[in-house]
Design an enzyme around this catalytic site. Structure first.
Site, PDB file in Angstrom:
ATOM      1  N   SER A 106      -5.524  -9.423  -9.785  1.00 25.71           N
ATOM      2  CA  SER A 106      -5.224  -9.590  -8.373  1.00 25.71           C
ATOM      3  C   SER A 106      -5.576  -8.292  -7.800  1.00 25.71           C
ATOM      4  O   SER A 106      -5.113  -7.274  -7.774  1.00 25.71           O
ATOM      5  CB  SER A 106      -3.571  -9.821  -8.023  1.00 25.71           C
ATOM      6  N   LYS A 182      -4.982 -15.901  -3.379  1.00 26.49           N
ATOM      7  CA  LYS A 182      -3.853 -15.304  -3.912  1.00 26.49           C
ATOM      8  C   LYS A 182      -3.200 -14.251  -2.986  1.00 26.49           C
ATOM      9  O   LYS A 182      -1.797 -14.376  -2.969  1.00 26.49           O
ATOM     10  CB  LYS A 182      -4.331 -14.441  -5.163  1.00 26.49           C
ATOM     11  N   LYS A 251       2.042  -3.768  -4.466  1.00 28.15           N
ATOM     12  CA  LYS A 251       0.259  -3.770  -4.274  1.00 28.15           C
ATOM     13  C   LYS A 251      -0.090  -4.994  -3.524  1.00 28.15           C
ATOM     14  O   LYS A 251      -0.982  -4.788  -2.632  1.00 28.15           O
ATOM     15  CB  LYS A 251      -0.173  -3.542  -5.614  1.00 28.15           C
TER      16      LYS A 251
END
Length: 301
Positions: A106, A182, A251
């Site tokens: 990701s 995502k 993150k």
């Protein structure tokens, strides 16, 4: 050969780079499906169990790319992806014609577009950004949802192998579309973790059995997979193995905020969730289970 999908008249050889919480169970599922898999991890000891299960161990990503026609990668962040691809003995140093990288990491959509373009220019290797949702539990059980960006033909080529590791693969558009999808997922999941922690703490502090919330709310508008999965773990203090790490969620939410800024998109809920996870990182540690966000508002034992 049993368990090997024939593609274009020949069996694909597979590689897997990055054997962490997600990569190890995903690679194990490929082996269980009968596929030939070569693996590499920066810490070789993490590959030992997979080698015992039949995987071949590579010395570096370059060797994986020389042997495998489809290379799966799953590492922590964009810097780690860059190192695997363009570092010493990386994927970019191998012959790339006819080879395809499927990156489960990701990372920022712009980063994945830049890496894909550089790799194609370096050796002609194809690229699919294919981040996943479902956590380590989904990786173990093969129930992951995968959202992909890239060329449609490449996605279809990889589909049978991805579906040995996941329940669903959705092609969302060109390179970067998977990473953007995502981020939308993480807005929902990160927000859900924060909201469920709040509701669970309210129940506990008000004197009702918070462990019964999933049962009480099942079938109503508040019911969801996160409710049924997260709340029992929060109440029971079940954090091993972690569903995901605090640092990873933070993150991703920070990336959401950056993309939102660049697209003039208001994201007040995701921004608040990011701040709560930042507090959790200081309080519980970067590698702690993301569900330890529950401990910000009460007992920390």
């Amino acid at each position: 050969m049993d368990g090997i999908r024939e593609t274009g008249g020949h069996a694909e050889k597979l590689g897997y780079v990055g054997l962490g919480l997600m990569g190890t169970p995903m690679a194990r599922r490929l082996l269980a499906a009968g596929h030939e898999v070569m693996v590499w991890n920066r810490s070789p000891t993490k590959a030992a169990a997979l080698v015992e299960a039949g995987a071949k161990l590579a010395n570096d990503p370059h060797e994986v790319a020389r042997v495998a026609s489809i290379i799966f990668t799953c590492v922590t962040d964009a810097a780690a992806v860059e190192e695997v691809v363009f570092g010493r003995n990386g994927l970019a140093e191998a012959p790339g014609a006819g080879r395809l990288v499927v990156d489960f990491s990701s990372i920022h959509p712009e980063a994945t577009r830049a890496i894909a373009a550089r790799l194609r220019q370096a050796n002609g290797m194809g690229w699919i950004d294919a981040p996943v949702s479902g956590g380590s539990k989904g990786a173990e059980e093969g129930t992951l949802a995968v959202m992909a960006g890239g060329d449609a033909a490449d996605v279809e080529r990889a589909r049978p192998y991805v579906l040995a590791m996941a329940r669903r693969l959705t092609h969302m558009g060109p390179t970067g579309a998977g990473q953007t999808t995502k981020l939308c997922n993480q807005v929902i999941v990160g927000g859900a973790m924060a909201v469920l922690a709040e509701a669970t703490r309210l129940a506990a502090n008000a004197g009702i059995d918070a462990a019964r919330l999933p049962e009480a709310l099942a079938g109503g508008f508040a019911d969801s997979i996160p409710l049924q999965l997260f709340v029992p773990r929060m109440v029971g203090g079940i954090h091993s193995p972690p569903l995901g790490q605090i640092a990873t969620m933070l993150k991703d939410l920070d990336t959401v905020i950056e993309v939102a800024r660049n697209t003039s998109t208001p994201v007040p809920m995701a921004s608040l969730a990011a701040q709560l996870f930042r507090l959790a990182k200081v309080s519980r540690g970067a590698d702690a289970d993301a569900l330890e966000i529950y401990k910000l508002s009460g007992d920390t034992d």
